[in-house]
Motif scaffolding. Sequence first.
Motif, PDB file in Angstrom:
ATOM      1  N   ARG A  23       0.721  -1.246  -0.075  1.00  0.00           N
ATOM      2  CA  ARG A  23       0.140   0.063  -0.073  1.00  0.00           C
ATOM      3  C   ARG A  23       0.856   1.301  -0.003  1.00  0.00           C
ATOM      4  O   ARG A  23       1.776   1.341   0.828  1.00  0.00           O
ATOM      5  CB  ARG A  23      -0.929   0.086   1.383  1.00  0.00           C
ATOM      6  N   VAL A  24       0.487   2.157  -0.947  1.00  0.00           N
ATOM      7  CA  VAL A  24       1.497   3.137  -1.147  1.00  0.00           C
ATOM      8  C   VAL A  24       0.519   4.616  -0.910  1.00  0.00           C
ATOM      9  O   VAL A  24      -0.646   4.689  -1.660  1.00  0.00           O
ATOM     10  CB  VAL A  24       2.096   3.259  -2.371  1.00  0.00           C
ATOM     11  N   ALA A  25       0.793   5.473  -0.033  1.00  0.00           N
ATOM     12  CA  ALA A  25       0.073   6.759   0.161  1.00  0.00           C
ATOM     13  C   ALA A  25       0.810   7.704  -0.695  1.00  0.00           C
ATOM     14  O   ALA A  25       2.154   8.017  -0.621  1.00  0.00           O
ATOM     15  CB  ALA A  25       0.354   7.030   1.763  1.00  0.00           C
ATOM     16  N   MET A  26       0.007   8.317  -1.684  1.00  0.00           N
ATOM     17  CA  MET A  26       0.380   9.398  -2.534  1.00  0.00           C
ATOM     18  C   MET A  26       0.412  10.757  -1.983  1.00  0.00           C
ATOM     19  O   MET A  26      -0.497  11.090  -1.588  1.00  0.00           O
ATOM     20  CB  MET A  26      -0.273   9.152  -3.889  1.00  0.00           C
ATOM     21  N   LEU A  27       1.514  11.388  -1.680  1.00  0.00           N
ATOM     22  CA  LEU A  27       1.413  12.802  -1.215  1.00  0.00           C
ATOM     23  C   LEU A  27       1.311  13.760  -2.256  1.00  0.00           C
ATOM     24  O   LEU A  27       1.437  13.361  -3.338  1.00  0.00           O
ATOM     25  CB  LEU A  27       2.877  12.756  -0.372  1.00  0.00           C
ATOM     26  N   GLU A  28       0.741  15.023  -1.804  1.00  0.00           N
ATOM     27  CA  GLU A  28       0.771  16.202  -3.003  1.00  0.00           C
ATOM     28  C   GLU A  28       2.185  16.404  -3.461  1.00  0.00           C
ATOM     29  O   GLU A  28       3.025  16.535  -2.630  1.00  0.00           O
ATOM     30  CB  GLU A  28       0.055  17.174  -1.933  1.00  0.00           C
ATOM     31  N   PRO A  29       2.319  16.604  -4.738  1.00  0.00           N
ATOM     32  CA  PRO A  29       3.433  16.682  -5.235  1.00  0.00           C
ATOM     33  C   PRO A  29       3.927  17.977  -4.780  1.00  0.00           C
ATOM     34  O   PRO A  29       3.091  19.044  -4.339  1.00  0.00           O
ATOM     35  CB  PRO A  29       3.240  17.029  -6.738  1.00  0.00           C
ATOM     36  N   ILE A  30       5.361  18.192  -4.621  1.00  0.00           N
ATOM     37  CA  ILE A  30       5.903  19.593  -4.050  1.00  0.00           C
ATOM     38  C   ILE A  30       6.208  20.331  -5.592  1.00  0.00           C
ATOM     39  O   ILE A  30       7.038  19.802  -6.375  1.00  0.00           O
ATOM     40  CB  ILE A  30       7.368  19.078  -3.389  1.00  0.00           C
ATOM     41  N   ALA A  31       5.942  21.566  -5.556  1.00  0.00           N
ATOM     42  CA  ALA A  31       6.298  22.420  -6.702  1.00  0.00           C
ATOM     43  C   ALA A  31       7.691  22.982  -6.535  1.00  0.00           C
ATOM     44  O   ALA A  31       7.894  23.701  -5.430  1.00  0.00           O
ATOM     45  CB  ALA A  31       5.280  23.570  -6.658  1.00  0.00           C
ATOM     46  N   SER A  32       8.663  22.480  -7.211  1.00  0.00           N
ATOM     47  CA  SER A  32      10.119  22.958  -7.074  1.00  0.00           C
ATOM     48  C   SER A  32      10.264  24.304  -7.857  1.00  0.00           C
ATOM     49  O   SER A  32      11.737  24.760  -7.690  1.00  0.00           O
ATOM     50  CB  SER A  32      11.167  22.059  -7.603  1.00  0.00           C
ATOM     51  N   SER A  33       9.580  24.780  -8.474  1.00  0.00           N
ATOM     52  CA  SER A  33       9.713  26.173  -9.140  1.00  0.00           C
ATOM     53  C   SER A  33       8.412  26.859  -9.267  1.00  0.00           C
ATOM     54  O   SER A  33       7.158  26.238  -8.949  1.00  0.00           O
ATOM     55  CB  SER A  33      10.126  25.881 -10.455  1.00  0.00           C
ATOM     56  N   GLN A  85       8.495   7.943  14.201  1.00  0.00           N
ATOM     57  CA  GLN A  85       7.834   8.656  13.445  1.00  0.00           C
ATOM     58  C   GLN A  85       7.327   7.873  12.155  1.00  0.00           C
ATOM     59  O   GLN A  85       6.150   7.861  11.750  1.00  0.00           O
ATOM     60  CB  GLN A  85       8.321   9.971  12.868  1.00  0.00           C
ATOM     61  N   ARG A  86       8.261   7.075  11.794  1.00  0.00           N
ATOM     62  CA  ARG A  86       7.929   6.304  10.694  1.00  0.00           C
ATOM     63  C   ARG A  86       6.783   5.200  10.781  1.00  0.00           C
ATOM     64  O   ARG A  86       5.832   5.135  10.175  1.00  0.00           O
ATOM     65  CB  ARG A  86       9.171   5.702   9.815  1.00  0.00           C
ATOM     66  N   LEU A  87       7.059   4.559  11.908  1.00  0.00           N
ATOM     67  CA  LEU A  87       6.021   3.575  12.493  1.00  0.00           C
ATOM     68  C   LEU A  87       4.791   4.006  12.707  1.00  0.00           C
ATOM     69  O   LEU A  87       3.859   3.407  12.120  1.00  0.00           O
ATOM     70  CB  LEU A  87       6.641   2.806  13.670  1.00  0.00           C
ATOM     71  N   LYS A  88       4.846   5.222  13.338  1.00  0.00           N
ATOM     72  CA  LYS A  88       3.537   5.931  13.607  1.00  0.00           C
ATOM     73  C   LYS A  88       2.781   6.350  12.291  1.00  0.00           C
ATOM     74  O   LYS A  88       1.506   6.071  12.092  1.00  0.00           O
ATOM     75  CB  LYS A  88       3.767   7.017  14.575  1.00  0.00           C
ATOM     76  N   LEU A  89       3.604   6.947  11.177  1.00  0.00           N
ATOM     77  CA  LEU A  89       2.948   7.319  10.053  1.00  0.00           C
ATOM     78  C   LEU A  89       2.239   5.960   9.509  1.00  0.00           C
ATOM     79  O   LEU A  89       1.253   6.077   8.731  1.00  0.00           O
ATOM     80  CB  LEU A  89       3.839   7.767   9.091  1.00  0.00           C
ATOM     81  N   GLY A  90       3.106   4.779   9.431  1.00  0.00           N
ATOM     82  CA  GLY A  90       2.574   3.607   8.959  1.00  0.00           C
ATOM     83  C   GLY A  90       1.099   3.052   9.407  1.00  0.00           C
ATOM     84  O   GLY A  90       0.090   2.591   8.900  1.00  0.00           O
ATOM     85  N   GLN A  91       1.039   3.293  10.806  1.00  0.00           N
ATOM     86  CA  GLN A  91      -0.116   3.167  11.530  1.00  0.00           C
ATOM     87  C   GLN A  91      -1.305   3.767  11.390  1.00  0.00           C
ATOM     88  O   GLN A  91      -2.266   3.215  11.362  1.00  0.00           O
ATOM     89  CB  GLN A  91       0.288   2.633  13.196  1.00  0.00           C
ATOM     90  N   MET A  92      -0.874   4.912  11.265  1.00  0.00           N
ATOM     91  CA  MET A  92      -1.911   6.108  11.207  1.00  0.00           C
ATOM     92  C   MET A  92      -2.655   5.941   9.649  1.00  0.00           C
ATOM     93  O   MET A  92      -3.795   6.087   9.508  1.00  0.00           O
ATOM     94  CB  MET A  92      -1.389   7.336  11.452  1.00  0.00           C
ATOM     95  N   SER A  93      -1.555   5.914   8.491  1.00  0.00           N
ATOM     96  CA  SER A  93      -2.107   5.880   7.550  1.00  0.00           C
ATOM     97  C   SER A  93      -2.458   4.415   6.657  1.00  0.00           C
ATOM     98  O   SER A  93      -3.279   4.482   5.762  1.00  0.00           O
ATOM     99  CB  SER A  93      -1.048   6.518   6.413  1.00  0.00           C
ATOM    100  N   GLY A  94      -2.098   3.553   7.427  1.00  0.00           N
ATOM    101  CA  GLY A  94      -2.259   2.101   6.835  1.00  0.00           C
ATOM    102  C   GLY A  94      -1.487   1.703   5.599  1.00  0.00           C
ATOM    103  O   GLY A  94      -1.813   0.977   4.682  1.00  0.00           O
ATOM    104  N   ALA A  95      -0.498   2.681   5.529  1.00  0.00           N
ATOM    105  CA  ALA A  95       0.575   2.328   4.148  1.00  0.00           C
ATOM    106  C   ALA A  95       1.830   1.840   4.456  1.00  0.00           C
ATOM    107  O   ALA A  95       2.202   1.814   5.738  1.00  0.00           O
ATOM    108  CB  ALA A  95       0.820   3.797   3.685  1.00  0.00           C
ATOM    109  N   ASP A  96       2.112   0.959   3.474  1.00  0.00           N
ATOM    110  CA  ASP A  96       3.594   0.478   3.698  1.00  0.00           C
ATOM    111  C   ASP A  96       4.624   1.312   3.116  1.00  0.00           C
ATOM    112  O   ASP A  96       5.731   1.387   3.505  1.00  0.00           O
ATOM    113  CB  ASP A  96       3.830  -0.842   2.837  1.00  0.00           C
ATOM    114  N   TYR A  97       4.320   2.149   2.095  1.00  0.00           N
ATOM    115  CA  TYR A  97       5.252   3.029   1.436  1.00  0.00           C
ATOM    116  C   TYR A  97       4.423   4.548   1.388  1.00  0.00           C
ATOM    117  O   TYR A  97       3.397   4.682   1.514  1.00  0.00           O
ATOM    118  CB  TYR A  97       5.664   2.931   0.035  1.00  0.00           C
ATOM    119  N   VAL A  98       5.235   5.539   1.293  1.00  0.00           N
ATOM    120  CA  VAL A  98       4.723   6.927   0.901  1.00  0.00           C
ATOM    121  C   VAL A  98       5.333   7.184  -0.678  1.00  0.00           C
ATOM    122  O   VAL A  98       6.623   7.075  -0.795  1.00  0.00           O
ATOM    123  CB  VAL A  98       4.877   7.988   1.909  1.00  0.00           C
TER     124      VAL A  98
END
Length: 293
Positions: A23-33, A85-98
Amino acid sequence: MKQILLFFIVFFSSITLFGQAKRVAMLEPIASSEGVSLMVKNMVRGELTKSLSKEPGFDAFTRIDIDKMMKEFKFQESGMVNDEQRLKLGQMSGADYVCISKITKDDKSYYLEAFLVHLESGKIDNPASAFVEGGYAFVNSACQKIAAEMVGKKLANKIPPTRQVAVSHSTYSAPKKKTPVKSKFKVYDVSVNFKNHKIMVIDRDFTEKMTRDNAVRACRNLNYGGFNDWRLPTKEEMKVMFKNRYDLSGLEQRECYWYNAKGKIWVHFPMRDTWSASYDHHKYKVRCVRTVN
């Protein structure tokens, strides 16, 4: 009988376990410019989510609260947080990856970067990138390429088959010669150890300065002007470029540029004529070239 039943229970449980999608949580893309609109960010996020979900063994998803959750941990700024923090993020989001993605805009072109972060280990897997020329209408194919590379696929350039046309010799006439179109790229001769070769220099720098790895990747993945074999210049090629800098639009003598020093990526500062190594996280200008056969 009980032993047989136990065997099948364990067997099918293991199949279920190993068959689970990552499971991959898709974050909002970062605008680098500047100039990256919300529509483009949403398009990239949506296309990456769709493309990654089509890859076997992966389930990409977005949630309304996922961005807020990640920003609380300042995860999106660097992709690096501590183990707890990573483990907590995984538990909260239900994701294996971001999935962290970045968008850089240059006129009507976009440079897309993305990578997966494994929440349990913090490992960054298969960073990928693509150059989109011609506006956001071509974002779809770029996201498909990035998704495939992020899951470890090696992509080969596909050459369309030559179309065979039957020609009657009695009616055949030679095609008219076309007037050659003048290339917008400059071509120069380079001599190394009494051996000559020609290089084609791209007509612009990348808008954003880049780290060493990103500079190599940007040229390697660049599909521009009908060519896809761009690379960083060597020291000798860089010398030729700055010797002809008045012919090359935007080549800046007061800036530092990445170049390939016999397999090592170093930095050239034209103003002082220095050629030296640099730290991985430093960002410098990038001008790509290609060999002309």
